[in-house]
Design a protein around this motif. Structure first.
Motif, PDB file in Angstrom:
ATOM      1  N   ALA A 195       0.919  -1.215   0.124  1.00  0.00           N
ATOM      2  CA  ALA A 195       0.144   0.071   0.208  1.00  0.00           C
ATOM      3  C   ALA A 195       0.724   1.473   0.097  1.00  0.00           C
ATOM      4  O   ALA A 195       0.871   2.269  -1.183  1.00  0.00           O
ATOM      5  N   VAL A 196       1.957   0.883   0.504  1.00  0.00           N
ATOM      6  CA  VAL A 196       2.901   2.141   0.275  1.00  0.00           C
ATOM      7  C   VAL A 196       4.267   2.235  -0.516  1.00  0.00           C
ATOM      8  O   VAL A 196       4.777   3.081  -0.349  1.00  0.00           O
ATOM      9  N   LEU A 197       4.162   1.056  -1.560  1.00  0.00           N
ATOM     10  CA  LEU A 197       5.674   0.841  -1.359  1.00  0.00           C
ATOM     11  C   LEU A 197       5.085   0.288  -3.437  1.00  0.00           C
ATOM     12  O   LEU A 197       4.546  -0.711  -3.535  1.00  0.00           O
ATOM     13  N   ASP A 198       5.833   1.023  -3.936  1.00  0.00           N
ATOM     14  CA  ASP A 198       5.578   0.417  -5.843  1.00  0.00           C
ATOM     15  C   ASP A 198       6.408  -0.644  -6.330  1.00  0.00           C
ATOM     16  O   ASP A 198       7.445  -0.133  -5.576  1.00  0.00           O
ATOM     17  N   PRO A 199       6.123  -2.260  -5.831  1.00  0.00           N
ATOM     18  CA  PRO A 199       7.469  -2.892  -6.500  1.00  0.00           C
ATOM     19  C   PRO A 199       8.777  -2.756  -8.020  1.00  0.00           C
ATOM     20  O   PRO A 199       9.452  -3.037  -7.608  1.00  0.00           O
ATOM     21  N   GLU A 200       7.810  -2.036  -8.506  1.00  0.00           N
ATOM     22  CA  GLU A 200       9.254  -1.544  -9.191  1.00  0.00           C
ATOM     23  C   GLU A 200      10.064  -0.405  -8.974  1.00  0.00           C
ATOM     24  O   GLU A 200      11.289  -0.085  -9.384  1.00  0.00           O
ATOM     25  N   THR A 201      10.620  -0.374  -7.777  1.00  0.00           N
ATOM     26  CA  THR A 201      11.263   0.525  -7.312  1.00  0.00           C
ATOM     27  C   THR A 201      11.920  -0.010  -6.733  1.00  0.00           C
ATOM     28  O   THR A 201      13.171   0.796  -5.817  1.00  0.00           O
ATOM     29  N   ILE A 202      11.788  -1.389  -5.855  1.00  0.00           N
ATOM     30  CA  ILE A 202      12.543  -1.643  -5.660  1.00  0.00           C
ATOM     31  C   ILE A 202      14.082  -1.941  -6.461  1.00  0.00           C
ATOM     32  O   ILE A 202      14.061  -2.840  -7.048  1.00  0.00           O
ATOM     33  N   ALA A 203      14.697  -2.054  -5.238  1.00  0.00           N
ATOM     34  CA  ALA A 203      16.219  -2.362  -5.193  1.00  0.00           C
ATOM     35  C   ALA A 203      16.632  -3.420  -4.338  1.00  0.00           C
ATOM     36  O   ALA A 203      16.424  -2.855  -3.040  1.00  0.00           O
ATOM     37  N   LEU A 204      17.656  -4.777  -5.149  1.00  0.00           N
ATOM     38  CA  LEU A 204      18.117  -5.187  -4.497  1.00  0.00           C
ATOM     39  C   LEU A 204      19.881  -4.947  -4.475  1.00  0.00           C
ATOM     40  O   LEU A 204      20.402  -5.010  -6.139  1.00  0.00           O
ATOM     41  N   PHE A 205      20.830  -4.894  -3.319  1.00  0.00           N
ATOM     42  CA  PHE A 205      22.133  -4.292  -3.759  1.00  0.00           C
ATOM     43  C   PHE A 205      22.999  -3.511  -4.668  1.00  0.00           C
ATOM     44  O   PHE A 205      23.098  -3.238  -5.502  1.00  0.00           O
ATOM     45  N   GLY A 206      21.586  -2.338  -4.888  1.00  0.00           N
ATOM     46  CA  GLY A 206      22.202  -1.481  -5.240  1.00  0.00           C
ATOM     47  C   GLY A 206      21.241  -1.510  -6.611  1.00  0.00           C
ATOM     48  O   GLY A 206      21.255  -0.735  -7.599  1.00  0.00           O
ATOM     49  N   GLN A 207      20.817  -2.377  -6.965  1.00  0.00           N
ATOM     50  CA  GLN A 207      20.848  -2.342  -8.826  1.00  0.00           C
ATOM     51  C   GLN A 207      18.520  -2.712  -8.431  1.00  0.00           C
ATOM     52  O   GLN A 207      18.203  -3.422  -7.807  1.00  0.00           O
ATOM     53  N   ARG A 208      18.523  -2.497  -9.814  1.00  0.00           N
ATOM     54  CA  ARG A 208      16.690  -1.880  -9.365  1.00  0.00           C
ATOM     55  C   ARG A 208      16.192  -3.625 -10.362  1.00  0.00           C
ATOM     56  O   ARG A 208      17.506  -3.816 -10.973  1.00  0.00           O
ATOM     57  N   LEU A 209      15.331  -4.621  -9.259  1.00  0.00           N
ATOM     58  CA  LEU A 209      14.644  -5.358  -9.953  1.00  0.00           C
ATOM     59  C   LEU A 209      13.833  -5.443 -11.240  1.00  0.00           C
ATOM     60  O   LEU A 209      13.035  -4.936 -11.494  1.00  0.00           O
ATOM     61  N   ASP A 210      14.572  -5.842 -11.754  1.00  0.00           N
ATOM     62  CA  ASP A 210      13.470  -6.349 -13.680  1.00  0.00           C
ATOM     63  C   ASP A 210      12.462  -7.087 -13.410  1.00  0.00           C
ATOM     64  O   ASP A 210      12.321  -8.473 -14.649  1.00  0.00           O
ATOM     65  N   TRP A 211      11.665  -7.259 -12.238  1.00  0.00           N
ATOM     66  CA  TRP A 211      10.568  -8.529 -12.205  1.00  0.00           C
ATOM     67  C   TRP A 211       9.645  -7.973 -12.406  1.00  0.00           C
ATOM     68  O   TRP A 211       9.198  -7.207 -12.227  1.00  0.00           O
ATOM     69  N   SER A 212       8.438  -8.498 -12.708  1.00  0.00           N
ATOM     70  CA  SER A 212       7.329  -7.934 -13.747  1.00  0.00           C
ATOM     71  C   SER A 212       6.763  -7.729 -11.830  1.00  0.00           C
ATOM     72  O   SER A 212       6.325  -8.343 -10.632  1.00  0.00           O
ATOM     73  N   ARG A 213       5.419  -7.020 -11.205  1.00  0.00           N
ATOM     74  CA  ARG A 213       4.625  -6.530 -10.229  1.00  0.00           C
ATOM     75  C   ARG A 213       4.029  -7.954  -9.675  1.00  0.00           C
ATOM     76  O   ARG A 213       4.716  -8.022  -8.993  1.00  0.00           O
ATOM     77  N   PRO A 214       3.454  -8.937 -10.498  1.00  0.00           N
ATOM     78  CA  PRO A 214       2.783  -9.990  -9.564  1.00  0.00           C
ATOM     79  C   PRO A 214       4.497 -10.803  -9.775  1.00  0.00           C
ATOM     80  O   PRO A 214       3.745 -11.344  -8.573  1.00  0.00           O
TER      81      PRO A 214
END
Length: 83
Positions: free
Chosen positions: A26-45
């Motif tokens: 509700a407060v976090l957009d999945p497309e803004t998640i970064a892991l070890f400084g790299q954005r995840l290129d995963w789909s929302r689902p």
């Protein structure tokens, strides 16, 4: 008895994982998640699914520990002797 205990652990953990999933996203957009400084290129689902299982596993560990701590020493020793 083991089946009952498993349900005591899994069902509340499932419900709380669902609540936590809704609260986090509700407060976090999945497309803004970064892991070890790299954005995840995963789909929302994909992000929703992976994080749900992480939350569920964490909640199951918590429920399992609570169930273990609620047992008497006699029950723990009997369970260990039975296998």
């Amino acid at each position: 008895m083991l089946r009952e205990r498993l349900m005591w652990i899994a069902w509340p953990a499932f419900l709380m994982a669902a609540v936590l999933e809704m609260a986090v996203f509700a407060v976090l957009d999945p497309e803004t998640i970064a892991l070890f400084g790299q954005r995840l290129d995963w789909s929302r689902p994909a992000v929703y699914t992976v994080t749900f299982f992480i939350f569920w596993g964490t909640m199951m560990a918590s429920s399992a520990l609570t169930t273990l701590l609620a047992m008497s020493p006699f029950e723990v020793n009997r369970q260990a002797a039975e296998g």
